[in-house]
Design a protein around this motif. Structure first.
Motif, mmCIF file in Angstrom:
data_model
loop_
_atom_site.group_PDB
_atom_site.id
_atom_site.type_symbol
_atom_site.label_atom_id
_atom_site.label_comp_id
_atom_site.label_asym_id
_atom_site.label_seq_id
_atom_site.Cartn_x
_atom_site.Cartn_y
_atom_site.Cartn_z
ATOM 1 N N ASP A 27 11.152 11.674 2.510
ATOM 2 C CA ASP A 27 10.591 10.489 3.158
ATOM 3 C C ASP A 27 11.650 9.664 3.887
ATOM 4 O O ASP A 27 11.344 8.578 4.396
ATOM 5 C CB ASP A 27 9.885 9.612 2.119
ATOM 6 C CG ASP A 27 8.549 10.202 1.693
ATOM 7 O OD1 ASP A 27 8.136 11.222 2.265
ATOM 8 O OD2 ASP A 27 7.914 9.632 0.781
ATOM 9 N N PHE A 223 4.297 6.678 -2.648
ATOM 10 C CA PHE A 223 3.335 5.712 -2.110
ATOM 11 C C PHE A 223 3.721 4.287 -2.491
ATOM 12 O O PHE A 223 3.755 3.386 -1.638
ATOM 13 C CB PHE A 223 1.931 6.027 -2.617
ATOM 14 C CG PHE A 223 0.946 4.911 -2.379
ATOM 15 C CD1 PHE A 223 0.558 4.573 -1.087
ATOM 16 C CD2 PHE A 223 0.427 4.183 -3.446
ATOM 17 C CE1 PHE A 223 -0.336 3.525 -0.864
ATOM 18 C CE2 PHE A 223 -0.459 3.137 -3.223
ATOM 19 C CZ PHE A 223 -0.842 2.809 -1.942
ATOM 20 N N SER A 226 6.466 2.858 -0.504
ATOM 21 C CA SER A 226 6.266 2.827 0.948
ATOM 22 C C SER A 226 5.716 1.492 1.426
ATOM 23 O O SER A 226 5.243 0.657 0.643
ATOM 24 C CB SER A 226 5.290 3.940 1.356
ATOM 25 O OG SER A 226 3.955 3.595 0.975
ATOM 26 N N GLU A 227 5.750 1.311 2.739
ATOM 27 C CA GLU A 227 5.193 0.103 3.344
ATOM 28 C C GLU A 227 3.680 0.015 3.131
ATOM 29 O O GLU A 227 3.115 -1.077 3.147
ATOM 30 C CB GLU A 227 5.513 0.064 4.846
ATOM 31 C CG GLU A 227 6.964 -0.234 5.155
ATOM 32 C CD GLU A 227 7.407 -1.598 4.629
ATOM 33 O OE1 GLU A 227 6.641 -2.576 4.782
ATOM 34 O OE2 GLU A 227 8.499 -1.681 4.043
ATOM 35 N N ASP A 228 3.030 1.151 2.914
ATOM 36 C CA ASP A 228 1.587 1.145 2.679
ATOM 37 C C ASP A 228 1.221 0.415 1.392
ATOM 38 O O ASP A 228 0.056 0.037 1.203
ATOM 39 C CB ASP A 228 1.056 2.579 2.603
ATOM 40 C CG ASP A 228 1.075 3.277 3.944
ATOM 41 O OD1 ASP A 228 1.049 2.575 4.976
ATOM 42 O OD2 ASP A 228 1.138 4.522 3.965
ATOM 43 N N ALA A 229 2.196 0.233 0.491
ATOM 44 C CA ALA A 229 1.934 -0.395 -0.812
ATOM 45 C C ALA A 229 2.591 -1.762 -0.938
ATOM 46 O O ALA A 229 2.773 -2.268 -2.050
ATOM 47 C CB ALA A 229 2.415 0.521 -1.929
ATOM 48 N N ARG A 230 2.932 -2.395 0.192
ATOM 49 C CA ARG A 230 3.662 -3.663 0.118
ATOM 50 C C ARG A 230 2.861 -4.783 -0.535
ATOM 51 O O ARG A 230 3.435 -5.782 -0.983
ATOM 52 C CB ARG A 230 4.089 -4.110 1.526
ATOM 53 C CG ARG A 230 5.098 -3.218 2.200
ATOM 54 C CD ARG A 230 6.236 -2.793 1.287
ATOM 55 N NE ARG A 230 6.969 -3.925 0.723
ATOM 56 C CZ ARG A 230 7.761 -3.862 -0.339
ATOM 57 N NH1 ARG A 230 7.909 -2.729 -0.989
ATOM 58 N NH2 ARG A 230 8.402 -4.925 -0.773
#
Length: 246
Positions: A27, A223, A226-230
């Motif tokens: 990643d 996940f 990642s930014e998806d889980a901020r």
């Protein structure tokens, strides 16, 4: 120094820890993994550097307060502040409660719970100053369900989840998330040696009808990092094939 974000993965020499390290490398992170011995760290570094020379390994024994403080001080000095910290290192000392001695109780709690406290404590100021980051603590289904012969392990993992929720509340304003991933039964060298009858009994209790793969855990960690889980913090993601739902 590489401009890639730094990720620290404790207990990365094999199994779930190594899978997490490889996934974070894929990643785009610069990864430092840890092992408890010089030989283990050297072997891990060789494997990590197959993915690039920017990755490294160090000796870290989270059951030892002084060694942990010194090792992580050196990490900050040499590699900088981690953006991602994955607390995966842990031990088991299983026995039925009536046979469980205090040394084995203390060893598991000291490593699996207090050890994570030590790592977070050593890195907290630098991460708070950075004002960004993600801490992912590896818990277990046993912390929720309990398990005969694992009172010490269950207590440590349940405590880890409570610690994570409390820490999450304290540092959320600095844009740092704290979450747990709780694996169910994952296919590793430990499950490989189980008798077939025991494997069948475990599989019968899993709606997914299979053991998990280390990559299933690595994916959940990736996940959360990642930014998806901020906007996710103070949570426990259960990865167990439906063995425990709630």
């Amino acid at each position: 120094m590489s401009d890639k974000k730094l990720a620290l993965v404790t207990g990365a020499s094999r199994g779930i820890g190594f899978a997490i390290a490889e996934r974070l490398i894929a990643d785009g992170y610069r990864v430092v993994g840890t092992a408890t011995s010089e030989a283990g760290a050297e072997s891990l570094q060789t494997k990590l550097r197959e993915h690039g020379d920017e990755h490294s390994a160090l000796v870290l024994n989270i059951s030892d307060s002084e060694q942990t403080e010194a090792a992580l001080k050196a990490l900050l000095s040499e590699y900088g502040t981690p953006f991602v910290v994955v607390n995966n290192a842990g031990i088991t000392r299983d026995n039925l409660f009536l046979r469980l001695n205090e040394d084995d109780w203390n060893a598991v709690v000291n490593t699996n719970l207090t050890g994570v406290f030590r790592v977070c404590k050593a890195l907290a100021k630098a991460m708070l100053k950075q004002k960004a980051g993600s801490i992912v603590n590896i818990s277990s289904i046993i912390g929720t369900t309990g398990n005969g012969g694992q009172a010490n392990y269950a207590a440590a993992k349940a405590g880890l989840e409570g610690f994570s929720r409390s820490l999450a509340q304290e540092i959320a304003s600095r844009n740092i998330t704290v979450n747990c991933v709780a694996p169910g039964f994952i296919q590793t060298d430990m499950t490989d040696v189980l008798p077939e009858t025991q494997k069948e009994a475990i599989l019968a209790s899993i709606p997914g009808k299979r053991f998990g793969h280390v990559d299933d855990i690595a994916g959940a960690v990736a996940f959360l990092a990642s930014e998806d889980a901020r906007y996710i913090t103070g949570q426990t993601i259960h990865v167990n094939g439906g063995m425990n739902m709630g």
